[in-house]
Design a protein around this motif. Structure first.
Motif, PDB file in Angstrom:
ATOM      1  N   PHE A 151      -2.459  11.692  -2.673  1.00 40.66           N
ATOM      2  CA  PHE A 151      -1.618  10.685  -2.029  1.00 40.66           C
ATOM      3  C   PHE A 151      -1.504   9.455  -2.918  1.00 40.66           C
ATOM      4  O   PHE A 151      -0.424   8.840  -3.015  1.00 40.66           O
ATOM      5  CB  PHE A 151      -2.190  10.317  -0.670  1.00 40.66           C
ATOM      6  N   ALA A 152      -2.595   9.075  -3.592  1.00 46.58           N
ATOM      7  CA  ALA A 152      -2.547   7.933  -4.502  1.00 46.58           C
ATOM      8  C   ALA A 152      -1.568   8.189  -5.643  1.00 46.58           C
ATOM      9  O   ALA A 152      -0.809   7.287  -6.051  1.00 46.58           O
ATOM     10  CB  ALA A 152      -3.941   7.638  -5.045  1.00 46.58           C
ATOM     11  N   VAL A 153      -1.565   9.409  -6.172  1.00 43.46           N
ATOM     12  CA  VAL A 153      -0.613   9.759  -7.234  1.00 43.46           C
ATOM     13  C   VAL A 153       0.818   9.632  -6.723  1.00 43.46           C
ATOM     14  O   VAL A 153       1.702   9.087  -7.407  1.00 43.46           O
ATOM     15  CB  VAL A 153      -0.889  11.172  -7.757  1.00 43.46           C
ATOM     16  N   ASN A 154       1.085  10.119  -5.520  1.00 47.02           N
ATOM     17  CA  ASN A 154       2.431  10.011  -4.958  1.00 47.02           C
ATOM     18  C   ASN A 154       2.851   8.551  -4.793  1.00 47.02           C
ATOM     19  O   ASN A 154       4.004   8.193  -5.063  1.00 47.02           O
ATOM     20  CB  ASN A 154       2.498  10.734  -3.611  1.00 47.02           C
ATOM     21  N   LEU A 155       1.940   7.703  -4.359  1.00 50.93           N
ATOM     22  CA  LEU A 155       2.263   6.285  -4.230  1.00 50.93           C
ATOM     23  C   LEU A 155       2.543   5.666  -5.599  1.00 50.93           C
ATOM     24  O   LEU A 155       3.484   4.861  -5.755  1.00 50.93           O
ATOM     25  CB  LEU A 155       1.118   5.544  -3.544  1.00 50.93           C
ATOM     26  N   ALA A 156       1.740   6.020  -6.613  1.00 52.64           N
ATOM     27  CA  ALA A 156       1.942   5.468  -7.953  1.00 52.64           C
ATOM     28  C   ALA A 156       3.286   5.905  -8.521  1.00 52.64           C
ATOM     29  O   ALA A 156       4.015   5.101  -9.134  1.00 52.64           O
ATOM     30  CB  ALA A 156       0.800   5.895  -8.871  1.00 52.64           C
ATOM     31  N   ILE A 357       3.734  13.936   7.391  1.00 50.81           N
ATOM     32  CA  ILE A 357       4.313  12.613   7.648  1.00 50.81           C
ATOM     33  C   ILE A 357       4.095  11.652   6.487  1.00 50.81           C
ATOM     34  O   ILE A 357       4.452  10.470   6.577  1.00 50.81           O
ATOM     35  CB  ILE A 357       3.741  11.993   8.945  1.00 50.81           C
ATOM     36  N   ALA A 358       3.543  12.134   5.387  1.00 49.62           N
ATOM     37  CA  ALA A 358       3.329  11.275   4.225  1.00 49.62           C
ATOM     38  C   ALA A 358       4.623  10.620   3.741  1.00 49.62           C
ATOM     39  O   ALA A 358       4.603   9.436   3.366  1.00 49.62           O
ATOM     40  CB  ALA A 358       2.657  12.058   3.106  1.00 49.62           C
ATOM     41  N   PRO A 359       5.770  11.328   3.714  1.00 49.43           N
ATOM     42  CA  PRO A 359       7.009  10.641   3.298  1.00 49.43           C
ATOM     43  C   PRO A 359       7.338   9.417   4.153  1.00 49.43           C
ATOM     44  O   PRO A 359       7.818   8.407   3.636  1.00 49.43           O
ATOM     45  CB  PRO A 359       8.074  11.737   3.441  1.00 49.43           C
ATOM     46  N   LYS A 360       7.079   9.499   5.452  1.00 50.11           N
ATOM     47  CA  LYS A 360       7.353   8.353   6.324  1.00 50.11           C
ATOM     48  C   LYS A 360       6.398   7.197   6.023  1.00 50.11           C
ATOM     49  O   LYS A 360       6.778   6.021   6.108  1.00 50.11           O
ATOM     50  CB  LYS A 360       7.246   8.766   7.792  1.00 50.11           C
ATOM     51  N   ILE A 361       5.150   7.528   5.671  1.00 49.60           N
ATOM     52  CA  ILE A 361       4.197   6.473   5.323  1.00 49.60           C
ATOM     53  C   ILE A 361       4.646   5.774   4.044  1.00 49.60           C
ATOM     54  O   ILE A 361       4.653   4.532   3.955  1.00 49.60           O
ATOM     55  CB  ILE A 361       2.786   7.065   5.155  1.00 49.60           C
ATOM     56  N   ILE A 362       5.046   6.549   3.036  1.00 52.65           N
ATOM     57  CA  ILE A 362       5.542   5.947   1.791  1.00 52.65           C
ATOM     58  C   ILE A 362       6.819   5.156   2.069  1.00 52.65           C
ATOM     59  O   ILE A 362       7.023   4.063   1.522  1.00 52.65           O
ATOM     60  CB  ILE A 362       5.774   7.030   0.725  1.00 52.65           C
ATOM     61  N   GLY A 363       7.647   5.686   2.957  1.00 52.40           N
ATOM     62  CA  GLY A 363       8.866   4.967   3.328  1.00 52.40           C
ATOM     63  C   GLY A 363       8.570   3.628   3.977  1.00 52.40           C
ATOM     64  O   GLY A 363       9.283   2.639   3.754  1.00 52.40           O
ATOM     65  N   PHE A 364       7.512   3.581   4.803  1.00 45.95           N
ATOM     66  CA  PHE A 364       7.113   2.317   5.425  1.00 45.95           C
ATOM     67  C   PHE A 364       6.765   1.295   4.353  1.00 45.95           C
ATOM     68  O   PHE A 364       7.220   0.134   4.409  1.00 45.95           O
ATOM     69  CB  PHE A 364       5.920   2.556   6.351  1.00 45.95           C
ATOM     70  N   PHE A 365       5.975   1.685   3.352  1.00 45.23           N
ATOM     71  CA  PHE A 365       5.613   0.752   2.294  1.00 45.23           C
ATOM     72  C   PHE A 365       6.809   0.419   1.409  1.00 45.23           C
ATOM     73  O   PHE A 365       6.929  -0.719   0.916  1.00 45.23           O
ATOM     74  CB  PHE A 365       4.454   1.310   1.466  1.00 45.23           C
ATOM     75  N   ASN A 366       7.702   1.376   1.200  1.00 47.04           N
ATOM     76  CA  ASN A 366       8.926   1.075   0.461  1.00 47.04           C
ATOM     77  C   ASN A 366       9.691  -0.067   1.122  1.00 47.04           C
ATOM     78  O   ASN A 366      10.152  -1.001   0.468  1.00 47.04           O
ATOM     79  CB  ASN A 366       9.817   2.315   0.382  1.00 47.04           C
ATOM     80  N   ARG A 367       9.824   0.018   2.432  1.00 47.36           N
ATOM     81  CA  ARG A 367      10.608  -0.990   3.152  1.00 47.36           C
ATOM     82  C   ARG A 367       9.973  -2.373   3.079  1.00 47.36           C
ATOM     83  O   ARG A 367      10.662  -3.365   2.811  1.00 47.36           O
ATOM     84  CB  ARG A 367      10.762  -0.571   4.612  1.00 47.36           C
TER      85      ARG A 367
END
Length: 700
Positions: A151-156, A357-367
């Motif tokens: 998950f950290a790699v995906n966020l980076a 639901i990881a895409p939605k979590i990343i989307g939350f931080f994107n926003r």
């Protein structure tokens, strides 16, 4: 670990006893004492939660909401007692590598002087920054931060700098690591957390302060980097990591967006019958419910900063509780005019199933941290050789010369013994200790209060004594049971209140305790200890099966010692009314975990003429000083070292007290020299073989 526990010392005393014939006409209360206590504590929690819910429901304006936040933060500060460290963060980068879409740094940093946190820093490859950053914390898993590597790699790769840290007791921060077994000698991370909780509890505050300090200094580390946008720092964690993430967001306003996964709930659902019960040691703050708080307060304290409640529908923590907490927090946000800043992300599956639901979590931080939209698909990441992510040469701080452990930090910060007022008289000392006991142990029953309404079943004849079952209500719906043996000899007799964790049916066996003591002319009331019988999940074989039960009690403002002391005080009031009881010979005998109870009762109640502590510990400070202790939860007390310790009680009792087979905090028998060092000038203790199957009657 050699030696025997406090419980085994008591168990040995009854090893040869056989069960007595049943008291057929004297049925005990329904359920065992543990079940009855859990039901009682749950009812207290329900009342306290309802009172808080009414307070929150009355919030109608933004000013009301802000005042609530001020009160909540003040309460949290009082209960946790966080002591922040300021200034530059000491750290060392121990390895660097170029990866696909990001650069990796392995590092450690100090959250307190000499106390290290292991971490990985994921830096996006594209651009020079400053980047928005996210601090992530893992759940309760042995792998620690490595479990969240993908998950950290995906966020980076999505453009966030990520600081992934190990929570203490996990990953490279196992505190009781044993190289011979390649694991913690305490057990899984929640066992390590329970051990640390027990070590920190008598010092005051809450063990979570160290977890929070780790995270705050991680934010400090990010803030100091030129390639981090210090106005765009977020926090994410799942399960146990979600807990500390929620704490961090509530306490540190530098966190601008927060997502907590598989943590948010409310105590109405957690503590309800059939629910999962109290959470783990760092997740359960003593007096939290009593002081008018609940888990949604962590979210509301962070308002109006953006917040995502992340839950899975099949979690062991009820989805209904997560939805209820979210609904309350959303209303709070709406009152502050920030209803669009809180969201709930739900997904299928069990605890920690975040991939869907990881895409939605990343989307939350994107926003909220990048002002962009988009929910990038989760890329599958293979961790590969975990050693390339290590921040230490050996994969463990304790075997890499990695500074202090949490236990040594706790010991370093433990309060010194309180000063004794100059010229204090013996009576003044007693009064001071009685006030301290009422404050610390949270006792509710006053010595000498009217006797409870005791029901006594028809007595049955035994060899030289009469036996009856007695019972009284310690609180509405909370029944306390006992067996009362009256010596056959006429007149007022010396009487013993006997406290031990052994089944009462064994006491009336041939040549058993009742027979021995009544033949010596004693009446004996054997009181069933509150919470005895049954079991719950043991976080570690060393921490015992009182870990969760004590957390449940502490949440609502009760302590195991205090509750059992109350029952003993009530029983003494009943005994004092009996015609066959000699009030000048009213004694109490505590075995094992009940020995400290006997000491507390003896100091509180002047009617007690003698106290025997058999197989009991001699001081709470050992919980702090020793690397490991056994079964702390059943006898521990919050902040006790700020007011007194067991040697203070023993000294105040003076010649009233009799010590039999005292043990250290691991349950090992203490040698005479050890006892003399702990209790200088005290009477010489009685040291008998722990294999003696029968406790002798007091020779008084």
């Amino acid at each position: 670990m050699k030696g025997y526990s406090r419980r085994s010392a008591a168990a040995a005393a009854f090893a040869l006893l056989l069960a007595a014939p049943p008291l057929s006409a004297q049925a005990p209360a329904q359920g065992n004492a543990r079940d009855r206590l859990i039901e009682h504590l749950t009812s207290l929690a329900r009342v306290q939660a309802a009172k808080r819910a009414a307070t929150v429901a009355a919030i109608a304006t933004a000013e009301d909401a802000r005042l609530r936040q001020v009160r909540v933060r003040a309460l949290l500060d009082e209960m946790i007692r966080l002591e922040r460290v300021t200034g530059p963060v000491a750290f060392e980068v121990t390895g660097r590598s170029e990866e696909e879409g990001y650069r990796l740094e392995n590092l450690w940093y100090e959250s307190l002087p000499g106390y290290r946190v292991t971490a990985n820093l994921y830096v996006p490859s594209e651009g020079k920054g400053p980047f928005p950053a996210i601090i992530t914390q893992p759940g309760h898993g042995i792998d620690g931060r490595l479990g969240g590597h993908g998950f950290a790699v995906n966020l980076a790769r999505a453009g966030f700098m990520v600081l992934a840290i190990d929570i203490v007791g996990e990953g490279e921060r196992i505190q009781h690591y044993d190289p011979e077994i390649g694991a913690s000698k305490v057990g899984r991370p929640t066992g390590e957390h329970s051990m640390a909780f027990g070590q920190a509890l008598p010092t005051g505050g809450h063990v979570s302060r160290f977890f929070i300090q780790d995270a705050i200094r991680g934010v400090d580390l990010l803030m100091a980097r030129a390639d981090v946008d210090d106005q765009r720092i977020g926090a994410f964690g799942c399960s146990g990591g979600g807990t500390i993430t929620a704490y961090l967001a509530a306490i540190d306003p530098r966190i601008k967006a927060t997502a907590t996964a598989c943590y948010v709930n409310d105590f109405d659902h957690l503590l309800a019958p059939g629910g999962p019960g109290p959470q783990d040691a760092e997740q359960s703050i003593p007096f939290f419910l009593e002081r008018g708080l609940d888990l949604p307060d962590w979210i509301e304290a962070a308002a109006p900063r953006p917040y995502a409640v992340v839950s899975t529908t099949g979690d062991m923590f009820p989805i209904a509780g997560a939805r209820a907490a979210y609904a309350e927090a959303r209303r709070f946000y709406e009152i502050l005019g920030a209803g669009d800043r809180i969201t709930m992300i739900e997904g299928p599956g069990g605890h920690g199933n975040l991939a869907p639901i990881a895409p939605k979590i990343i989307g939350f931080f994107n926003r909220w941290l990048k002002d962009t939209s988009g929910e990038p698909a989760l890329q599958s990441i293979v961790t590969g050789d975990p050693t390339r992510l290590w921040a230490t040469p050996t994969g463990q701080l304790v075997t890499s010369g990695g500074g202090e452990t949490l236990r040594t930090v706790i010991a370093r910060e433990a309060p010194q013994p309180p000063e004794v007022p100059q010229g204090e008289t013996a009576q003044a000392r007693l009064e001071r200790l009685r006030i301290a006991i009422r404050d610390i142990a949270r006792t509710q029953v006053a010595p000498g209060a009217p006797a409870p309404a005791v029901t006594e079943a028809q007595a049955e004849s035994r060899d030289g004594y009469a036996l009856s079952r007695i019972g009284f209500d310690a609180a509405p719906g909370l029944r306390v049971e006992g067996l009362y043996a009256r010596a056959a000899t006429r007149g007022r007799r010396p009487t013993m209140l006997f406290l031990a964790n052994q089944p009462q049916t064994a006491l009336s066996a041939p040549n058993g305790l009742f027979e021995r003591w009544t033949q010596a002319g004693w009446n004996v009331l054997a009181l069933e200890p509150r919470g005895a019988g049954g079991t719950e999940e043991a976080k570690s074989p060393l921490t015992g099966d009182w870990t969760l039960l004590s957390l449940r009690a502490l949440l609502v403002g009760r302590t195991p010692i205090g509750m059992r002391t109350d029952d003993a005080l009530a029983a003494l009031s009943w005994l004092a009314t009996r015609a066959e009881v000699d009030p000048s010979r009213l004694e109490i005998y505590g075995v094992g975990a009940l020995a400290p109870v006997a000491l507390h009762v003896g100091v509180l109640d002047p009617r007690v003429t003698a106290v025997t502590s058999d197989g009991g510990i001699l001081r709470y400070r050992d919980f702090v000083a020793r690397p490991l202790s056994r079964d702390m939860a059943e006898v521990n007390l919050p902040a006790v070292l700020t007011r007194y310790d067991l040697p203070d009680l023993i000294a105040a009792l003076g010649p009233k007290v009799r010590l039999v087979n005292p043990v250290n905090s691991v349950g090992e028998p203490l040698r005479p020299d050890d006892i003399a060092a702990i209790l200088p000038g005290a009477p010489r203790p009685i040291l008998r073989s722990p294999r003696d199957p029968i406790l002798p009657p007091p020779s008084r």
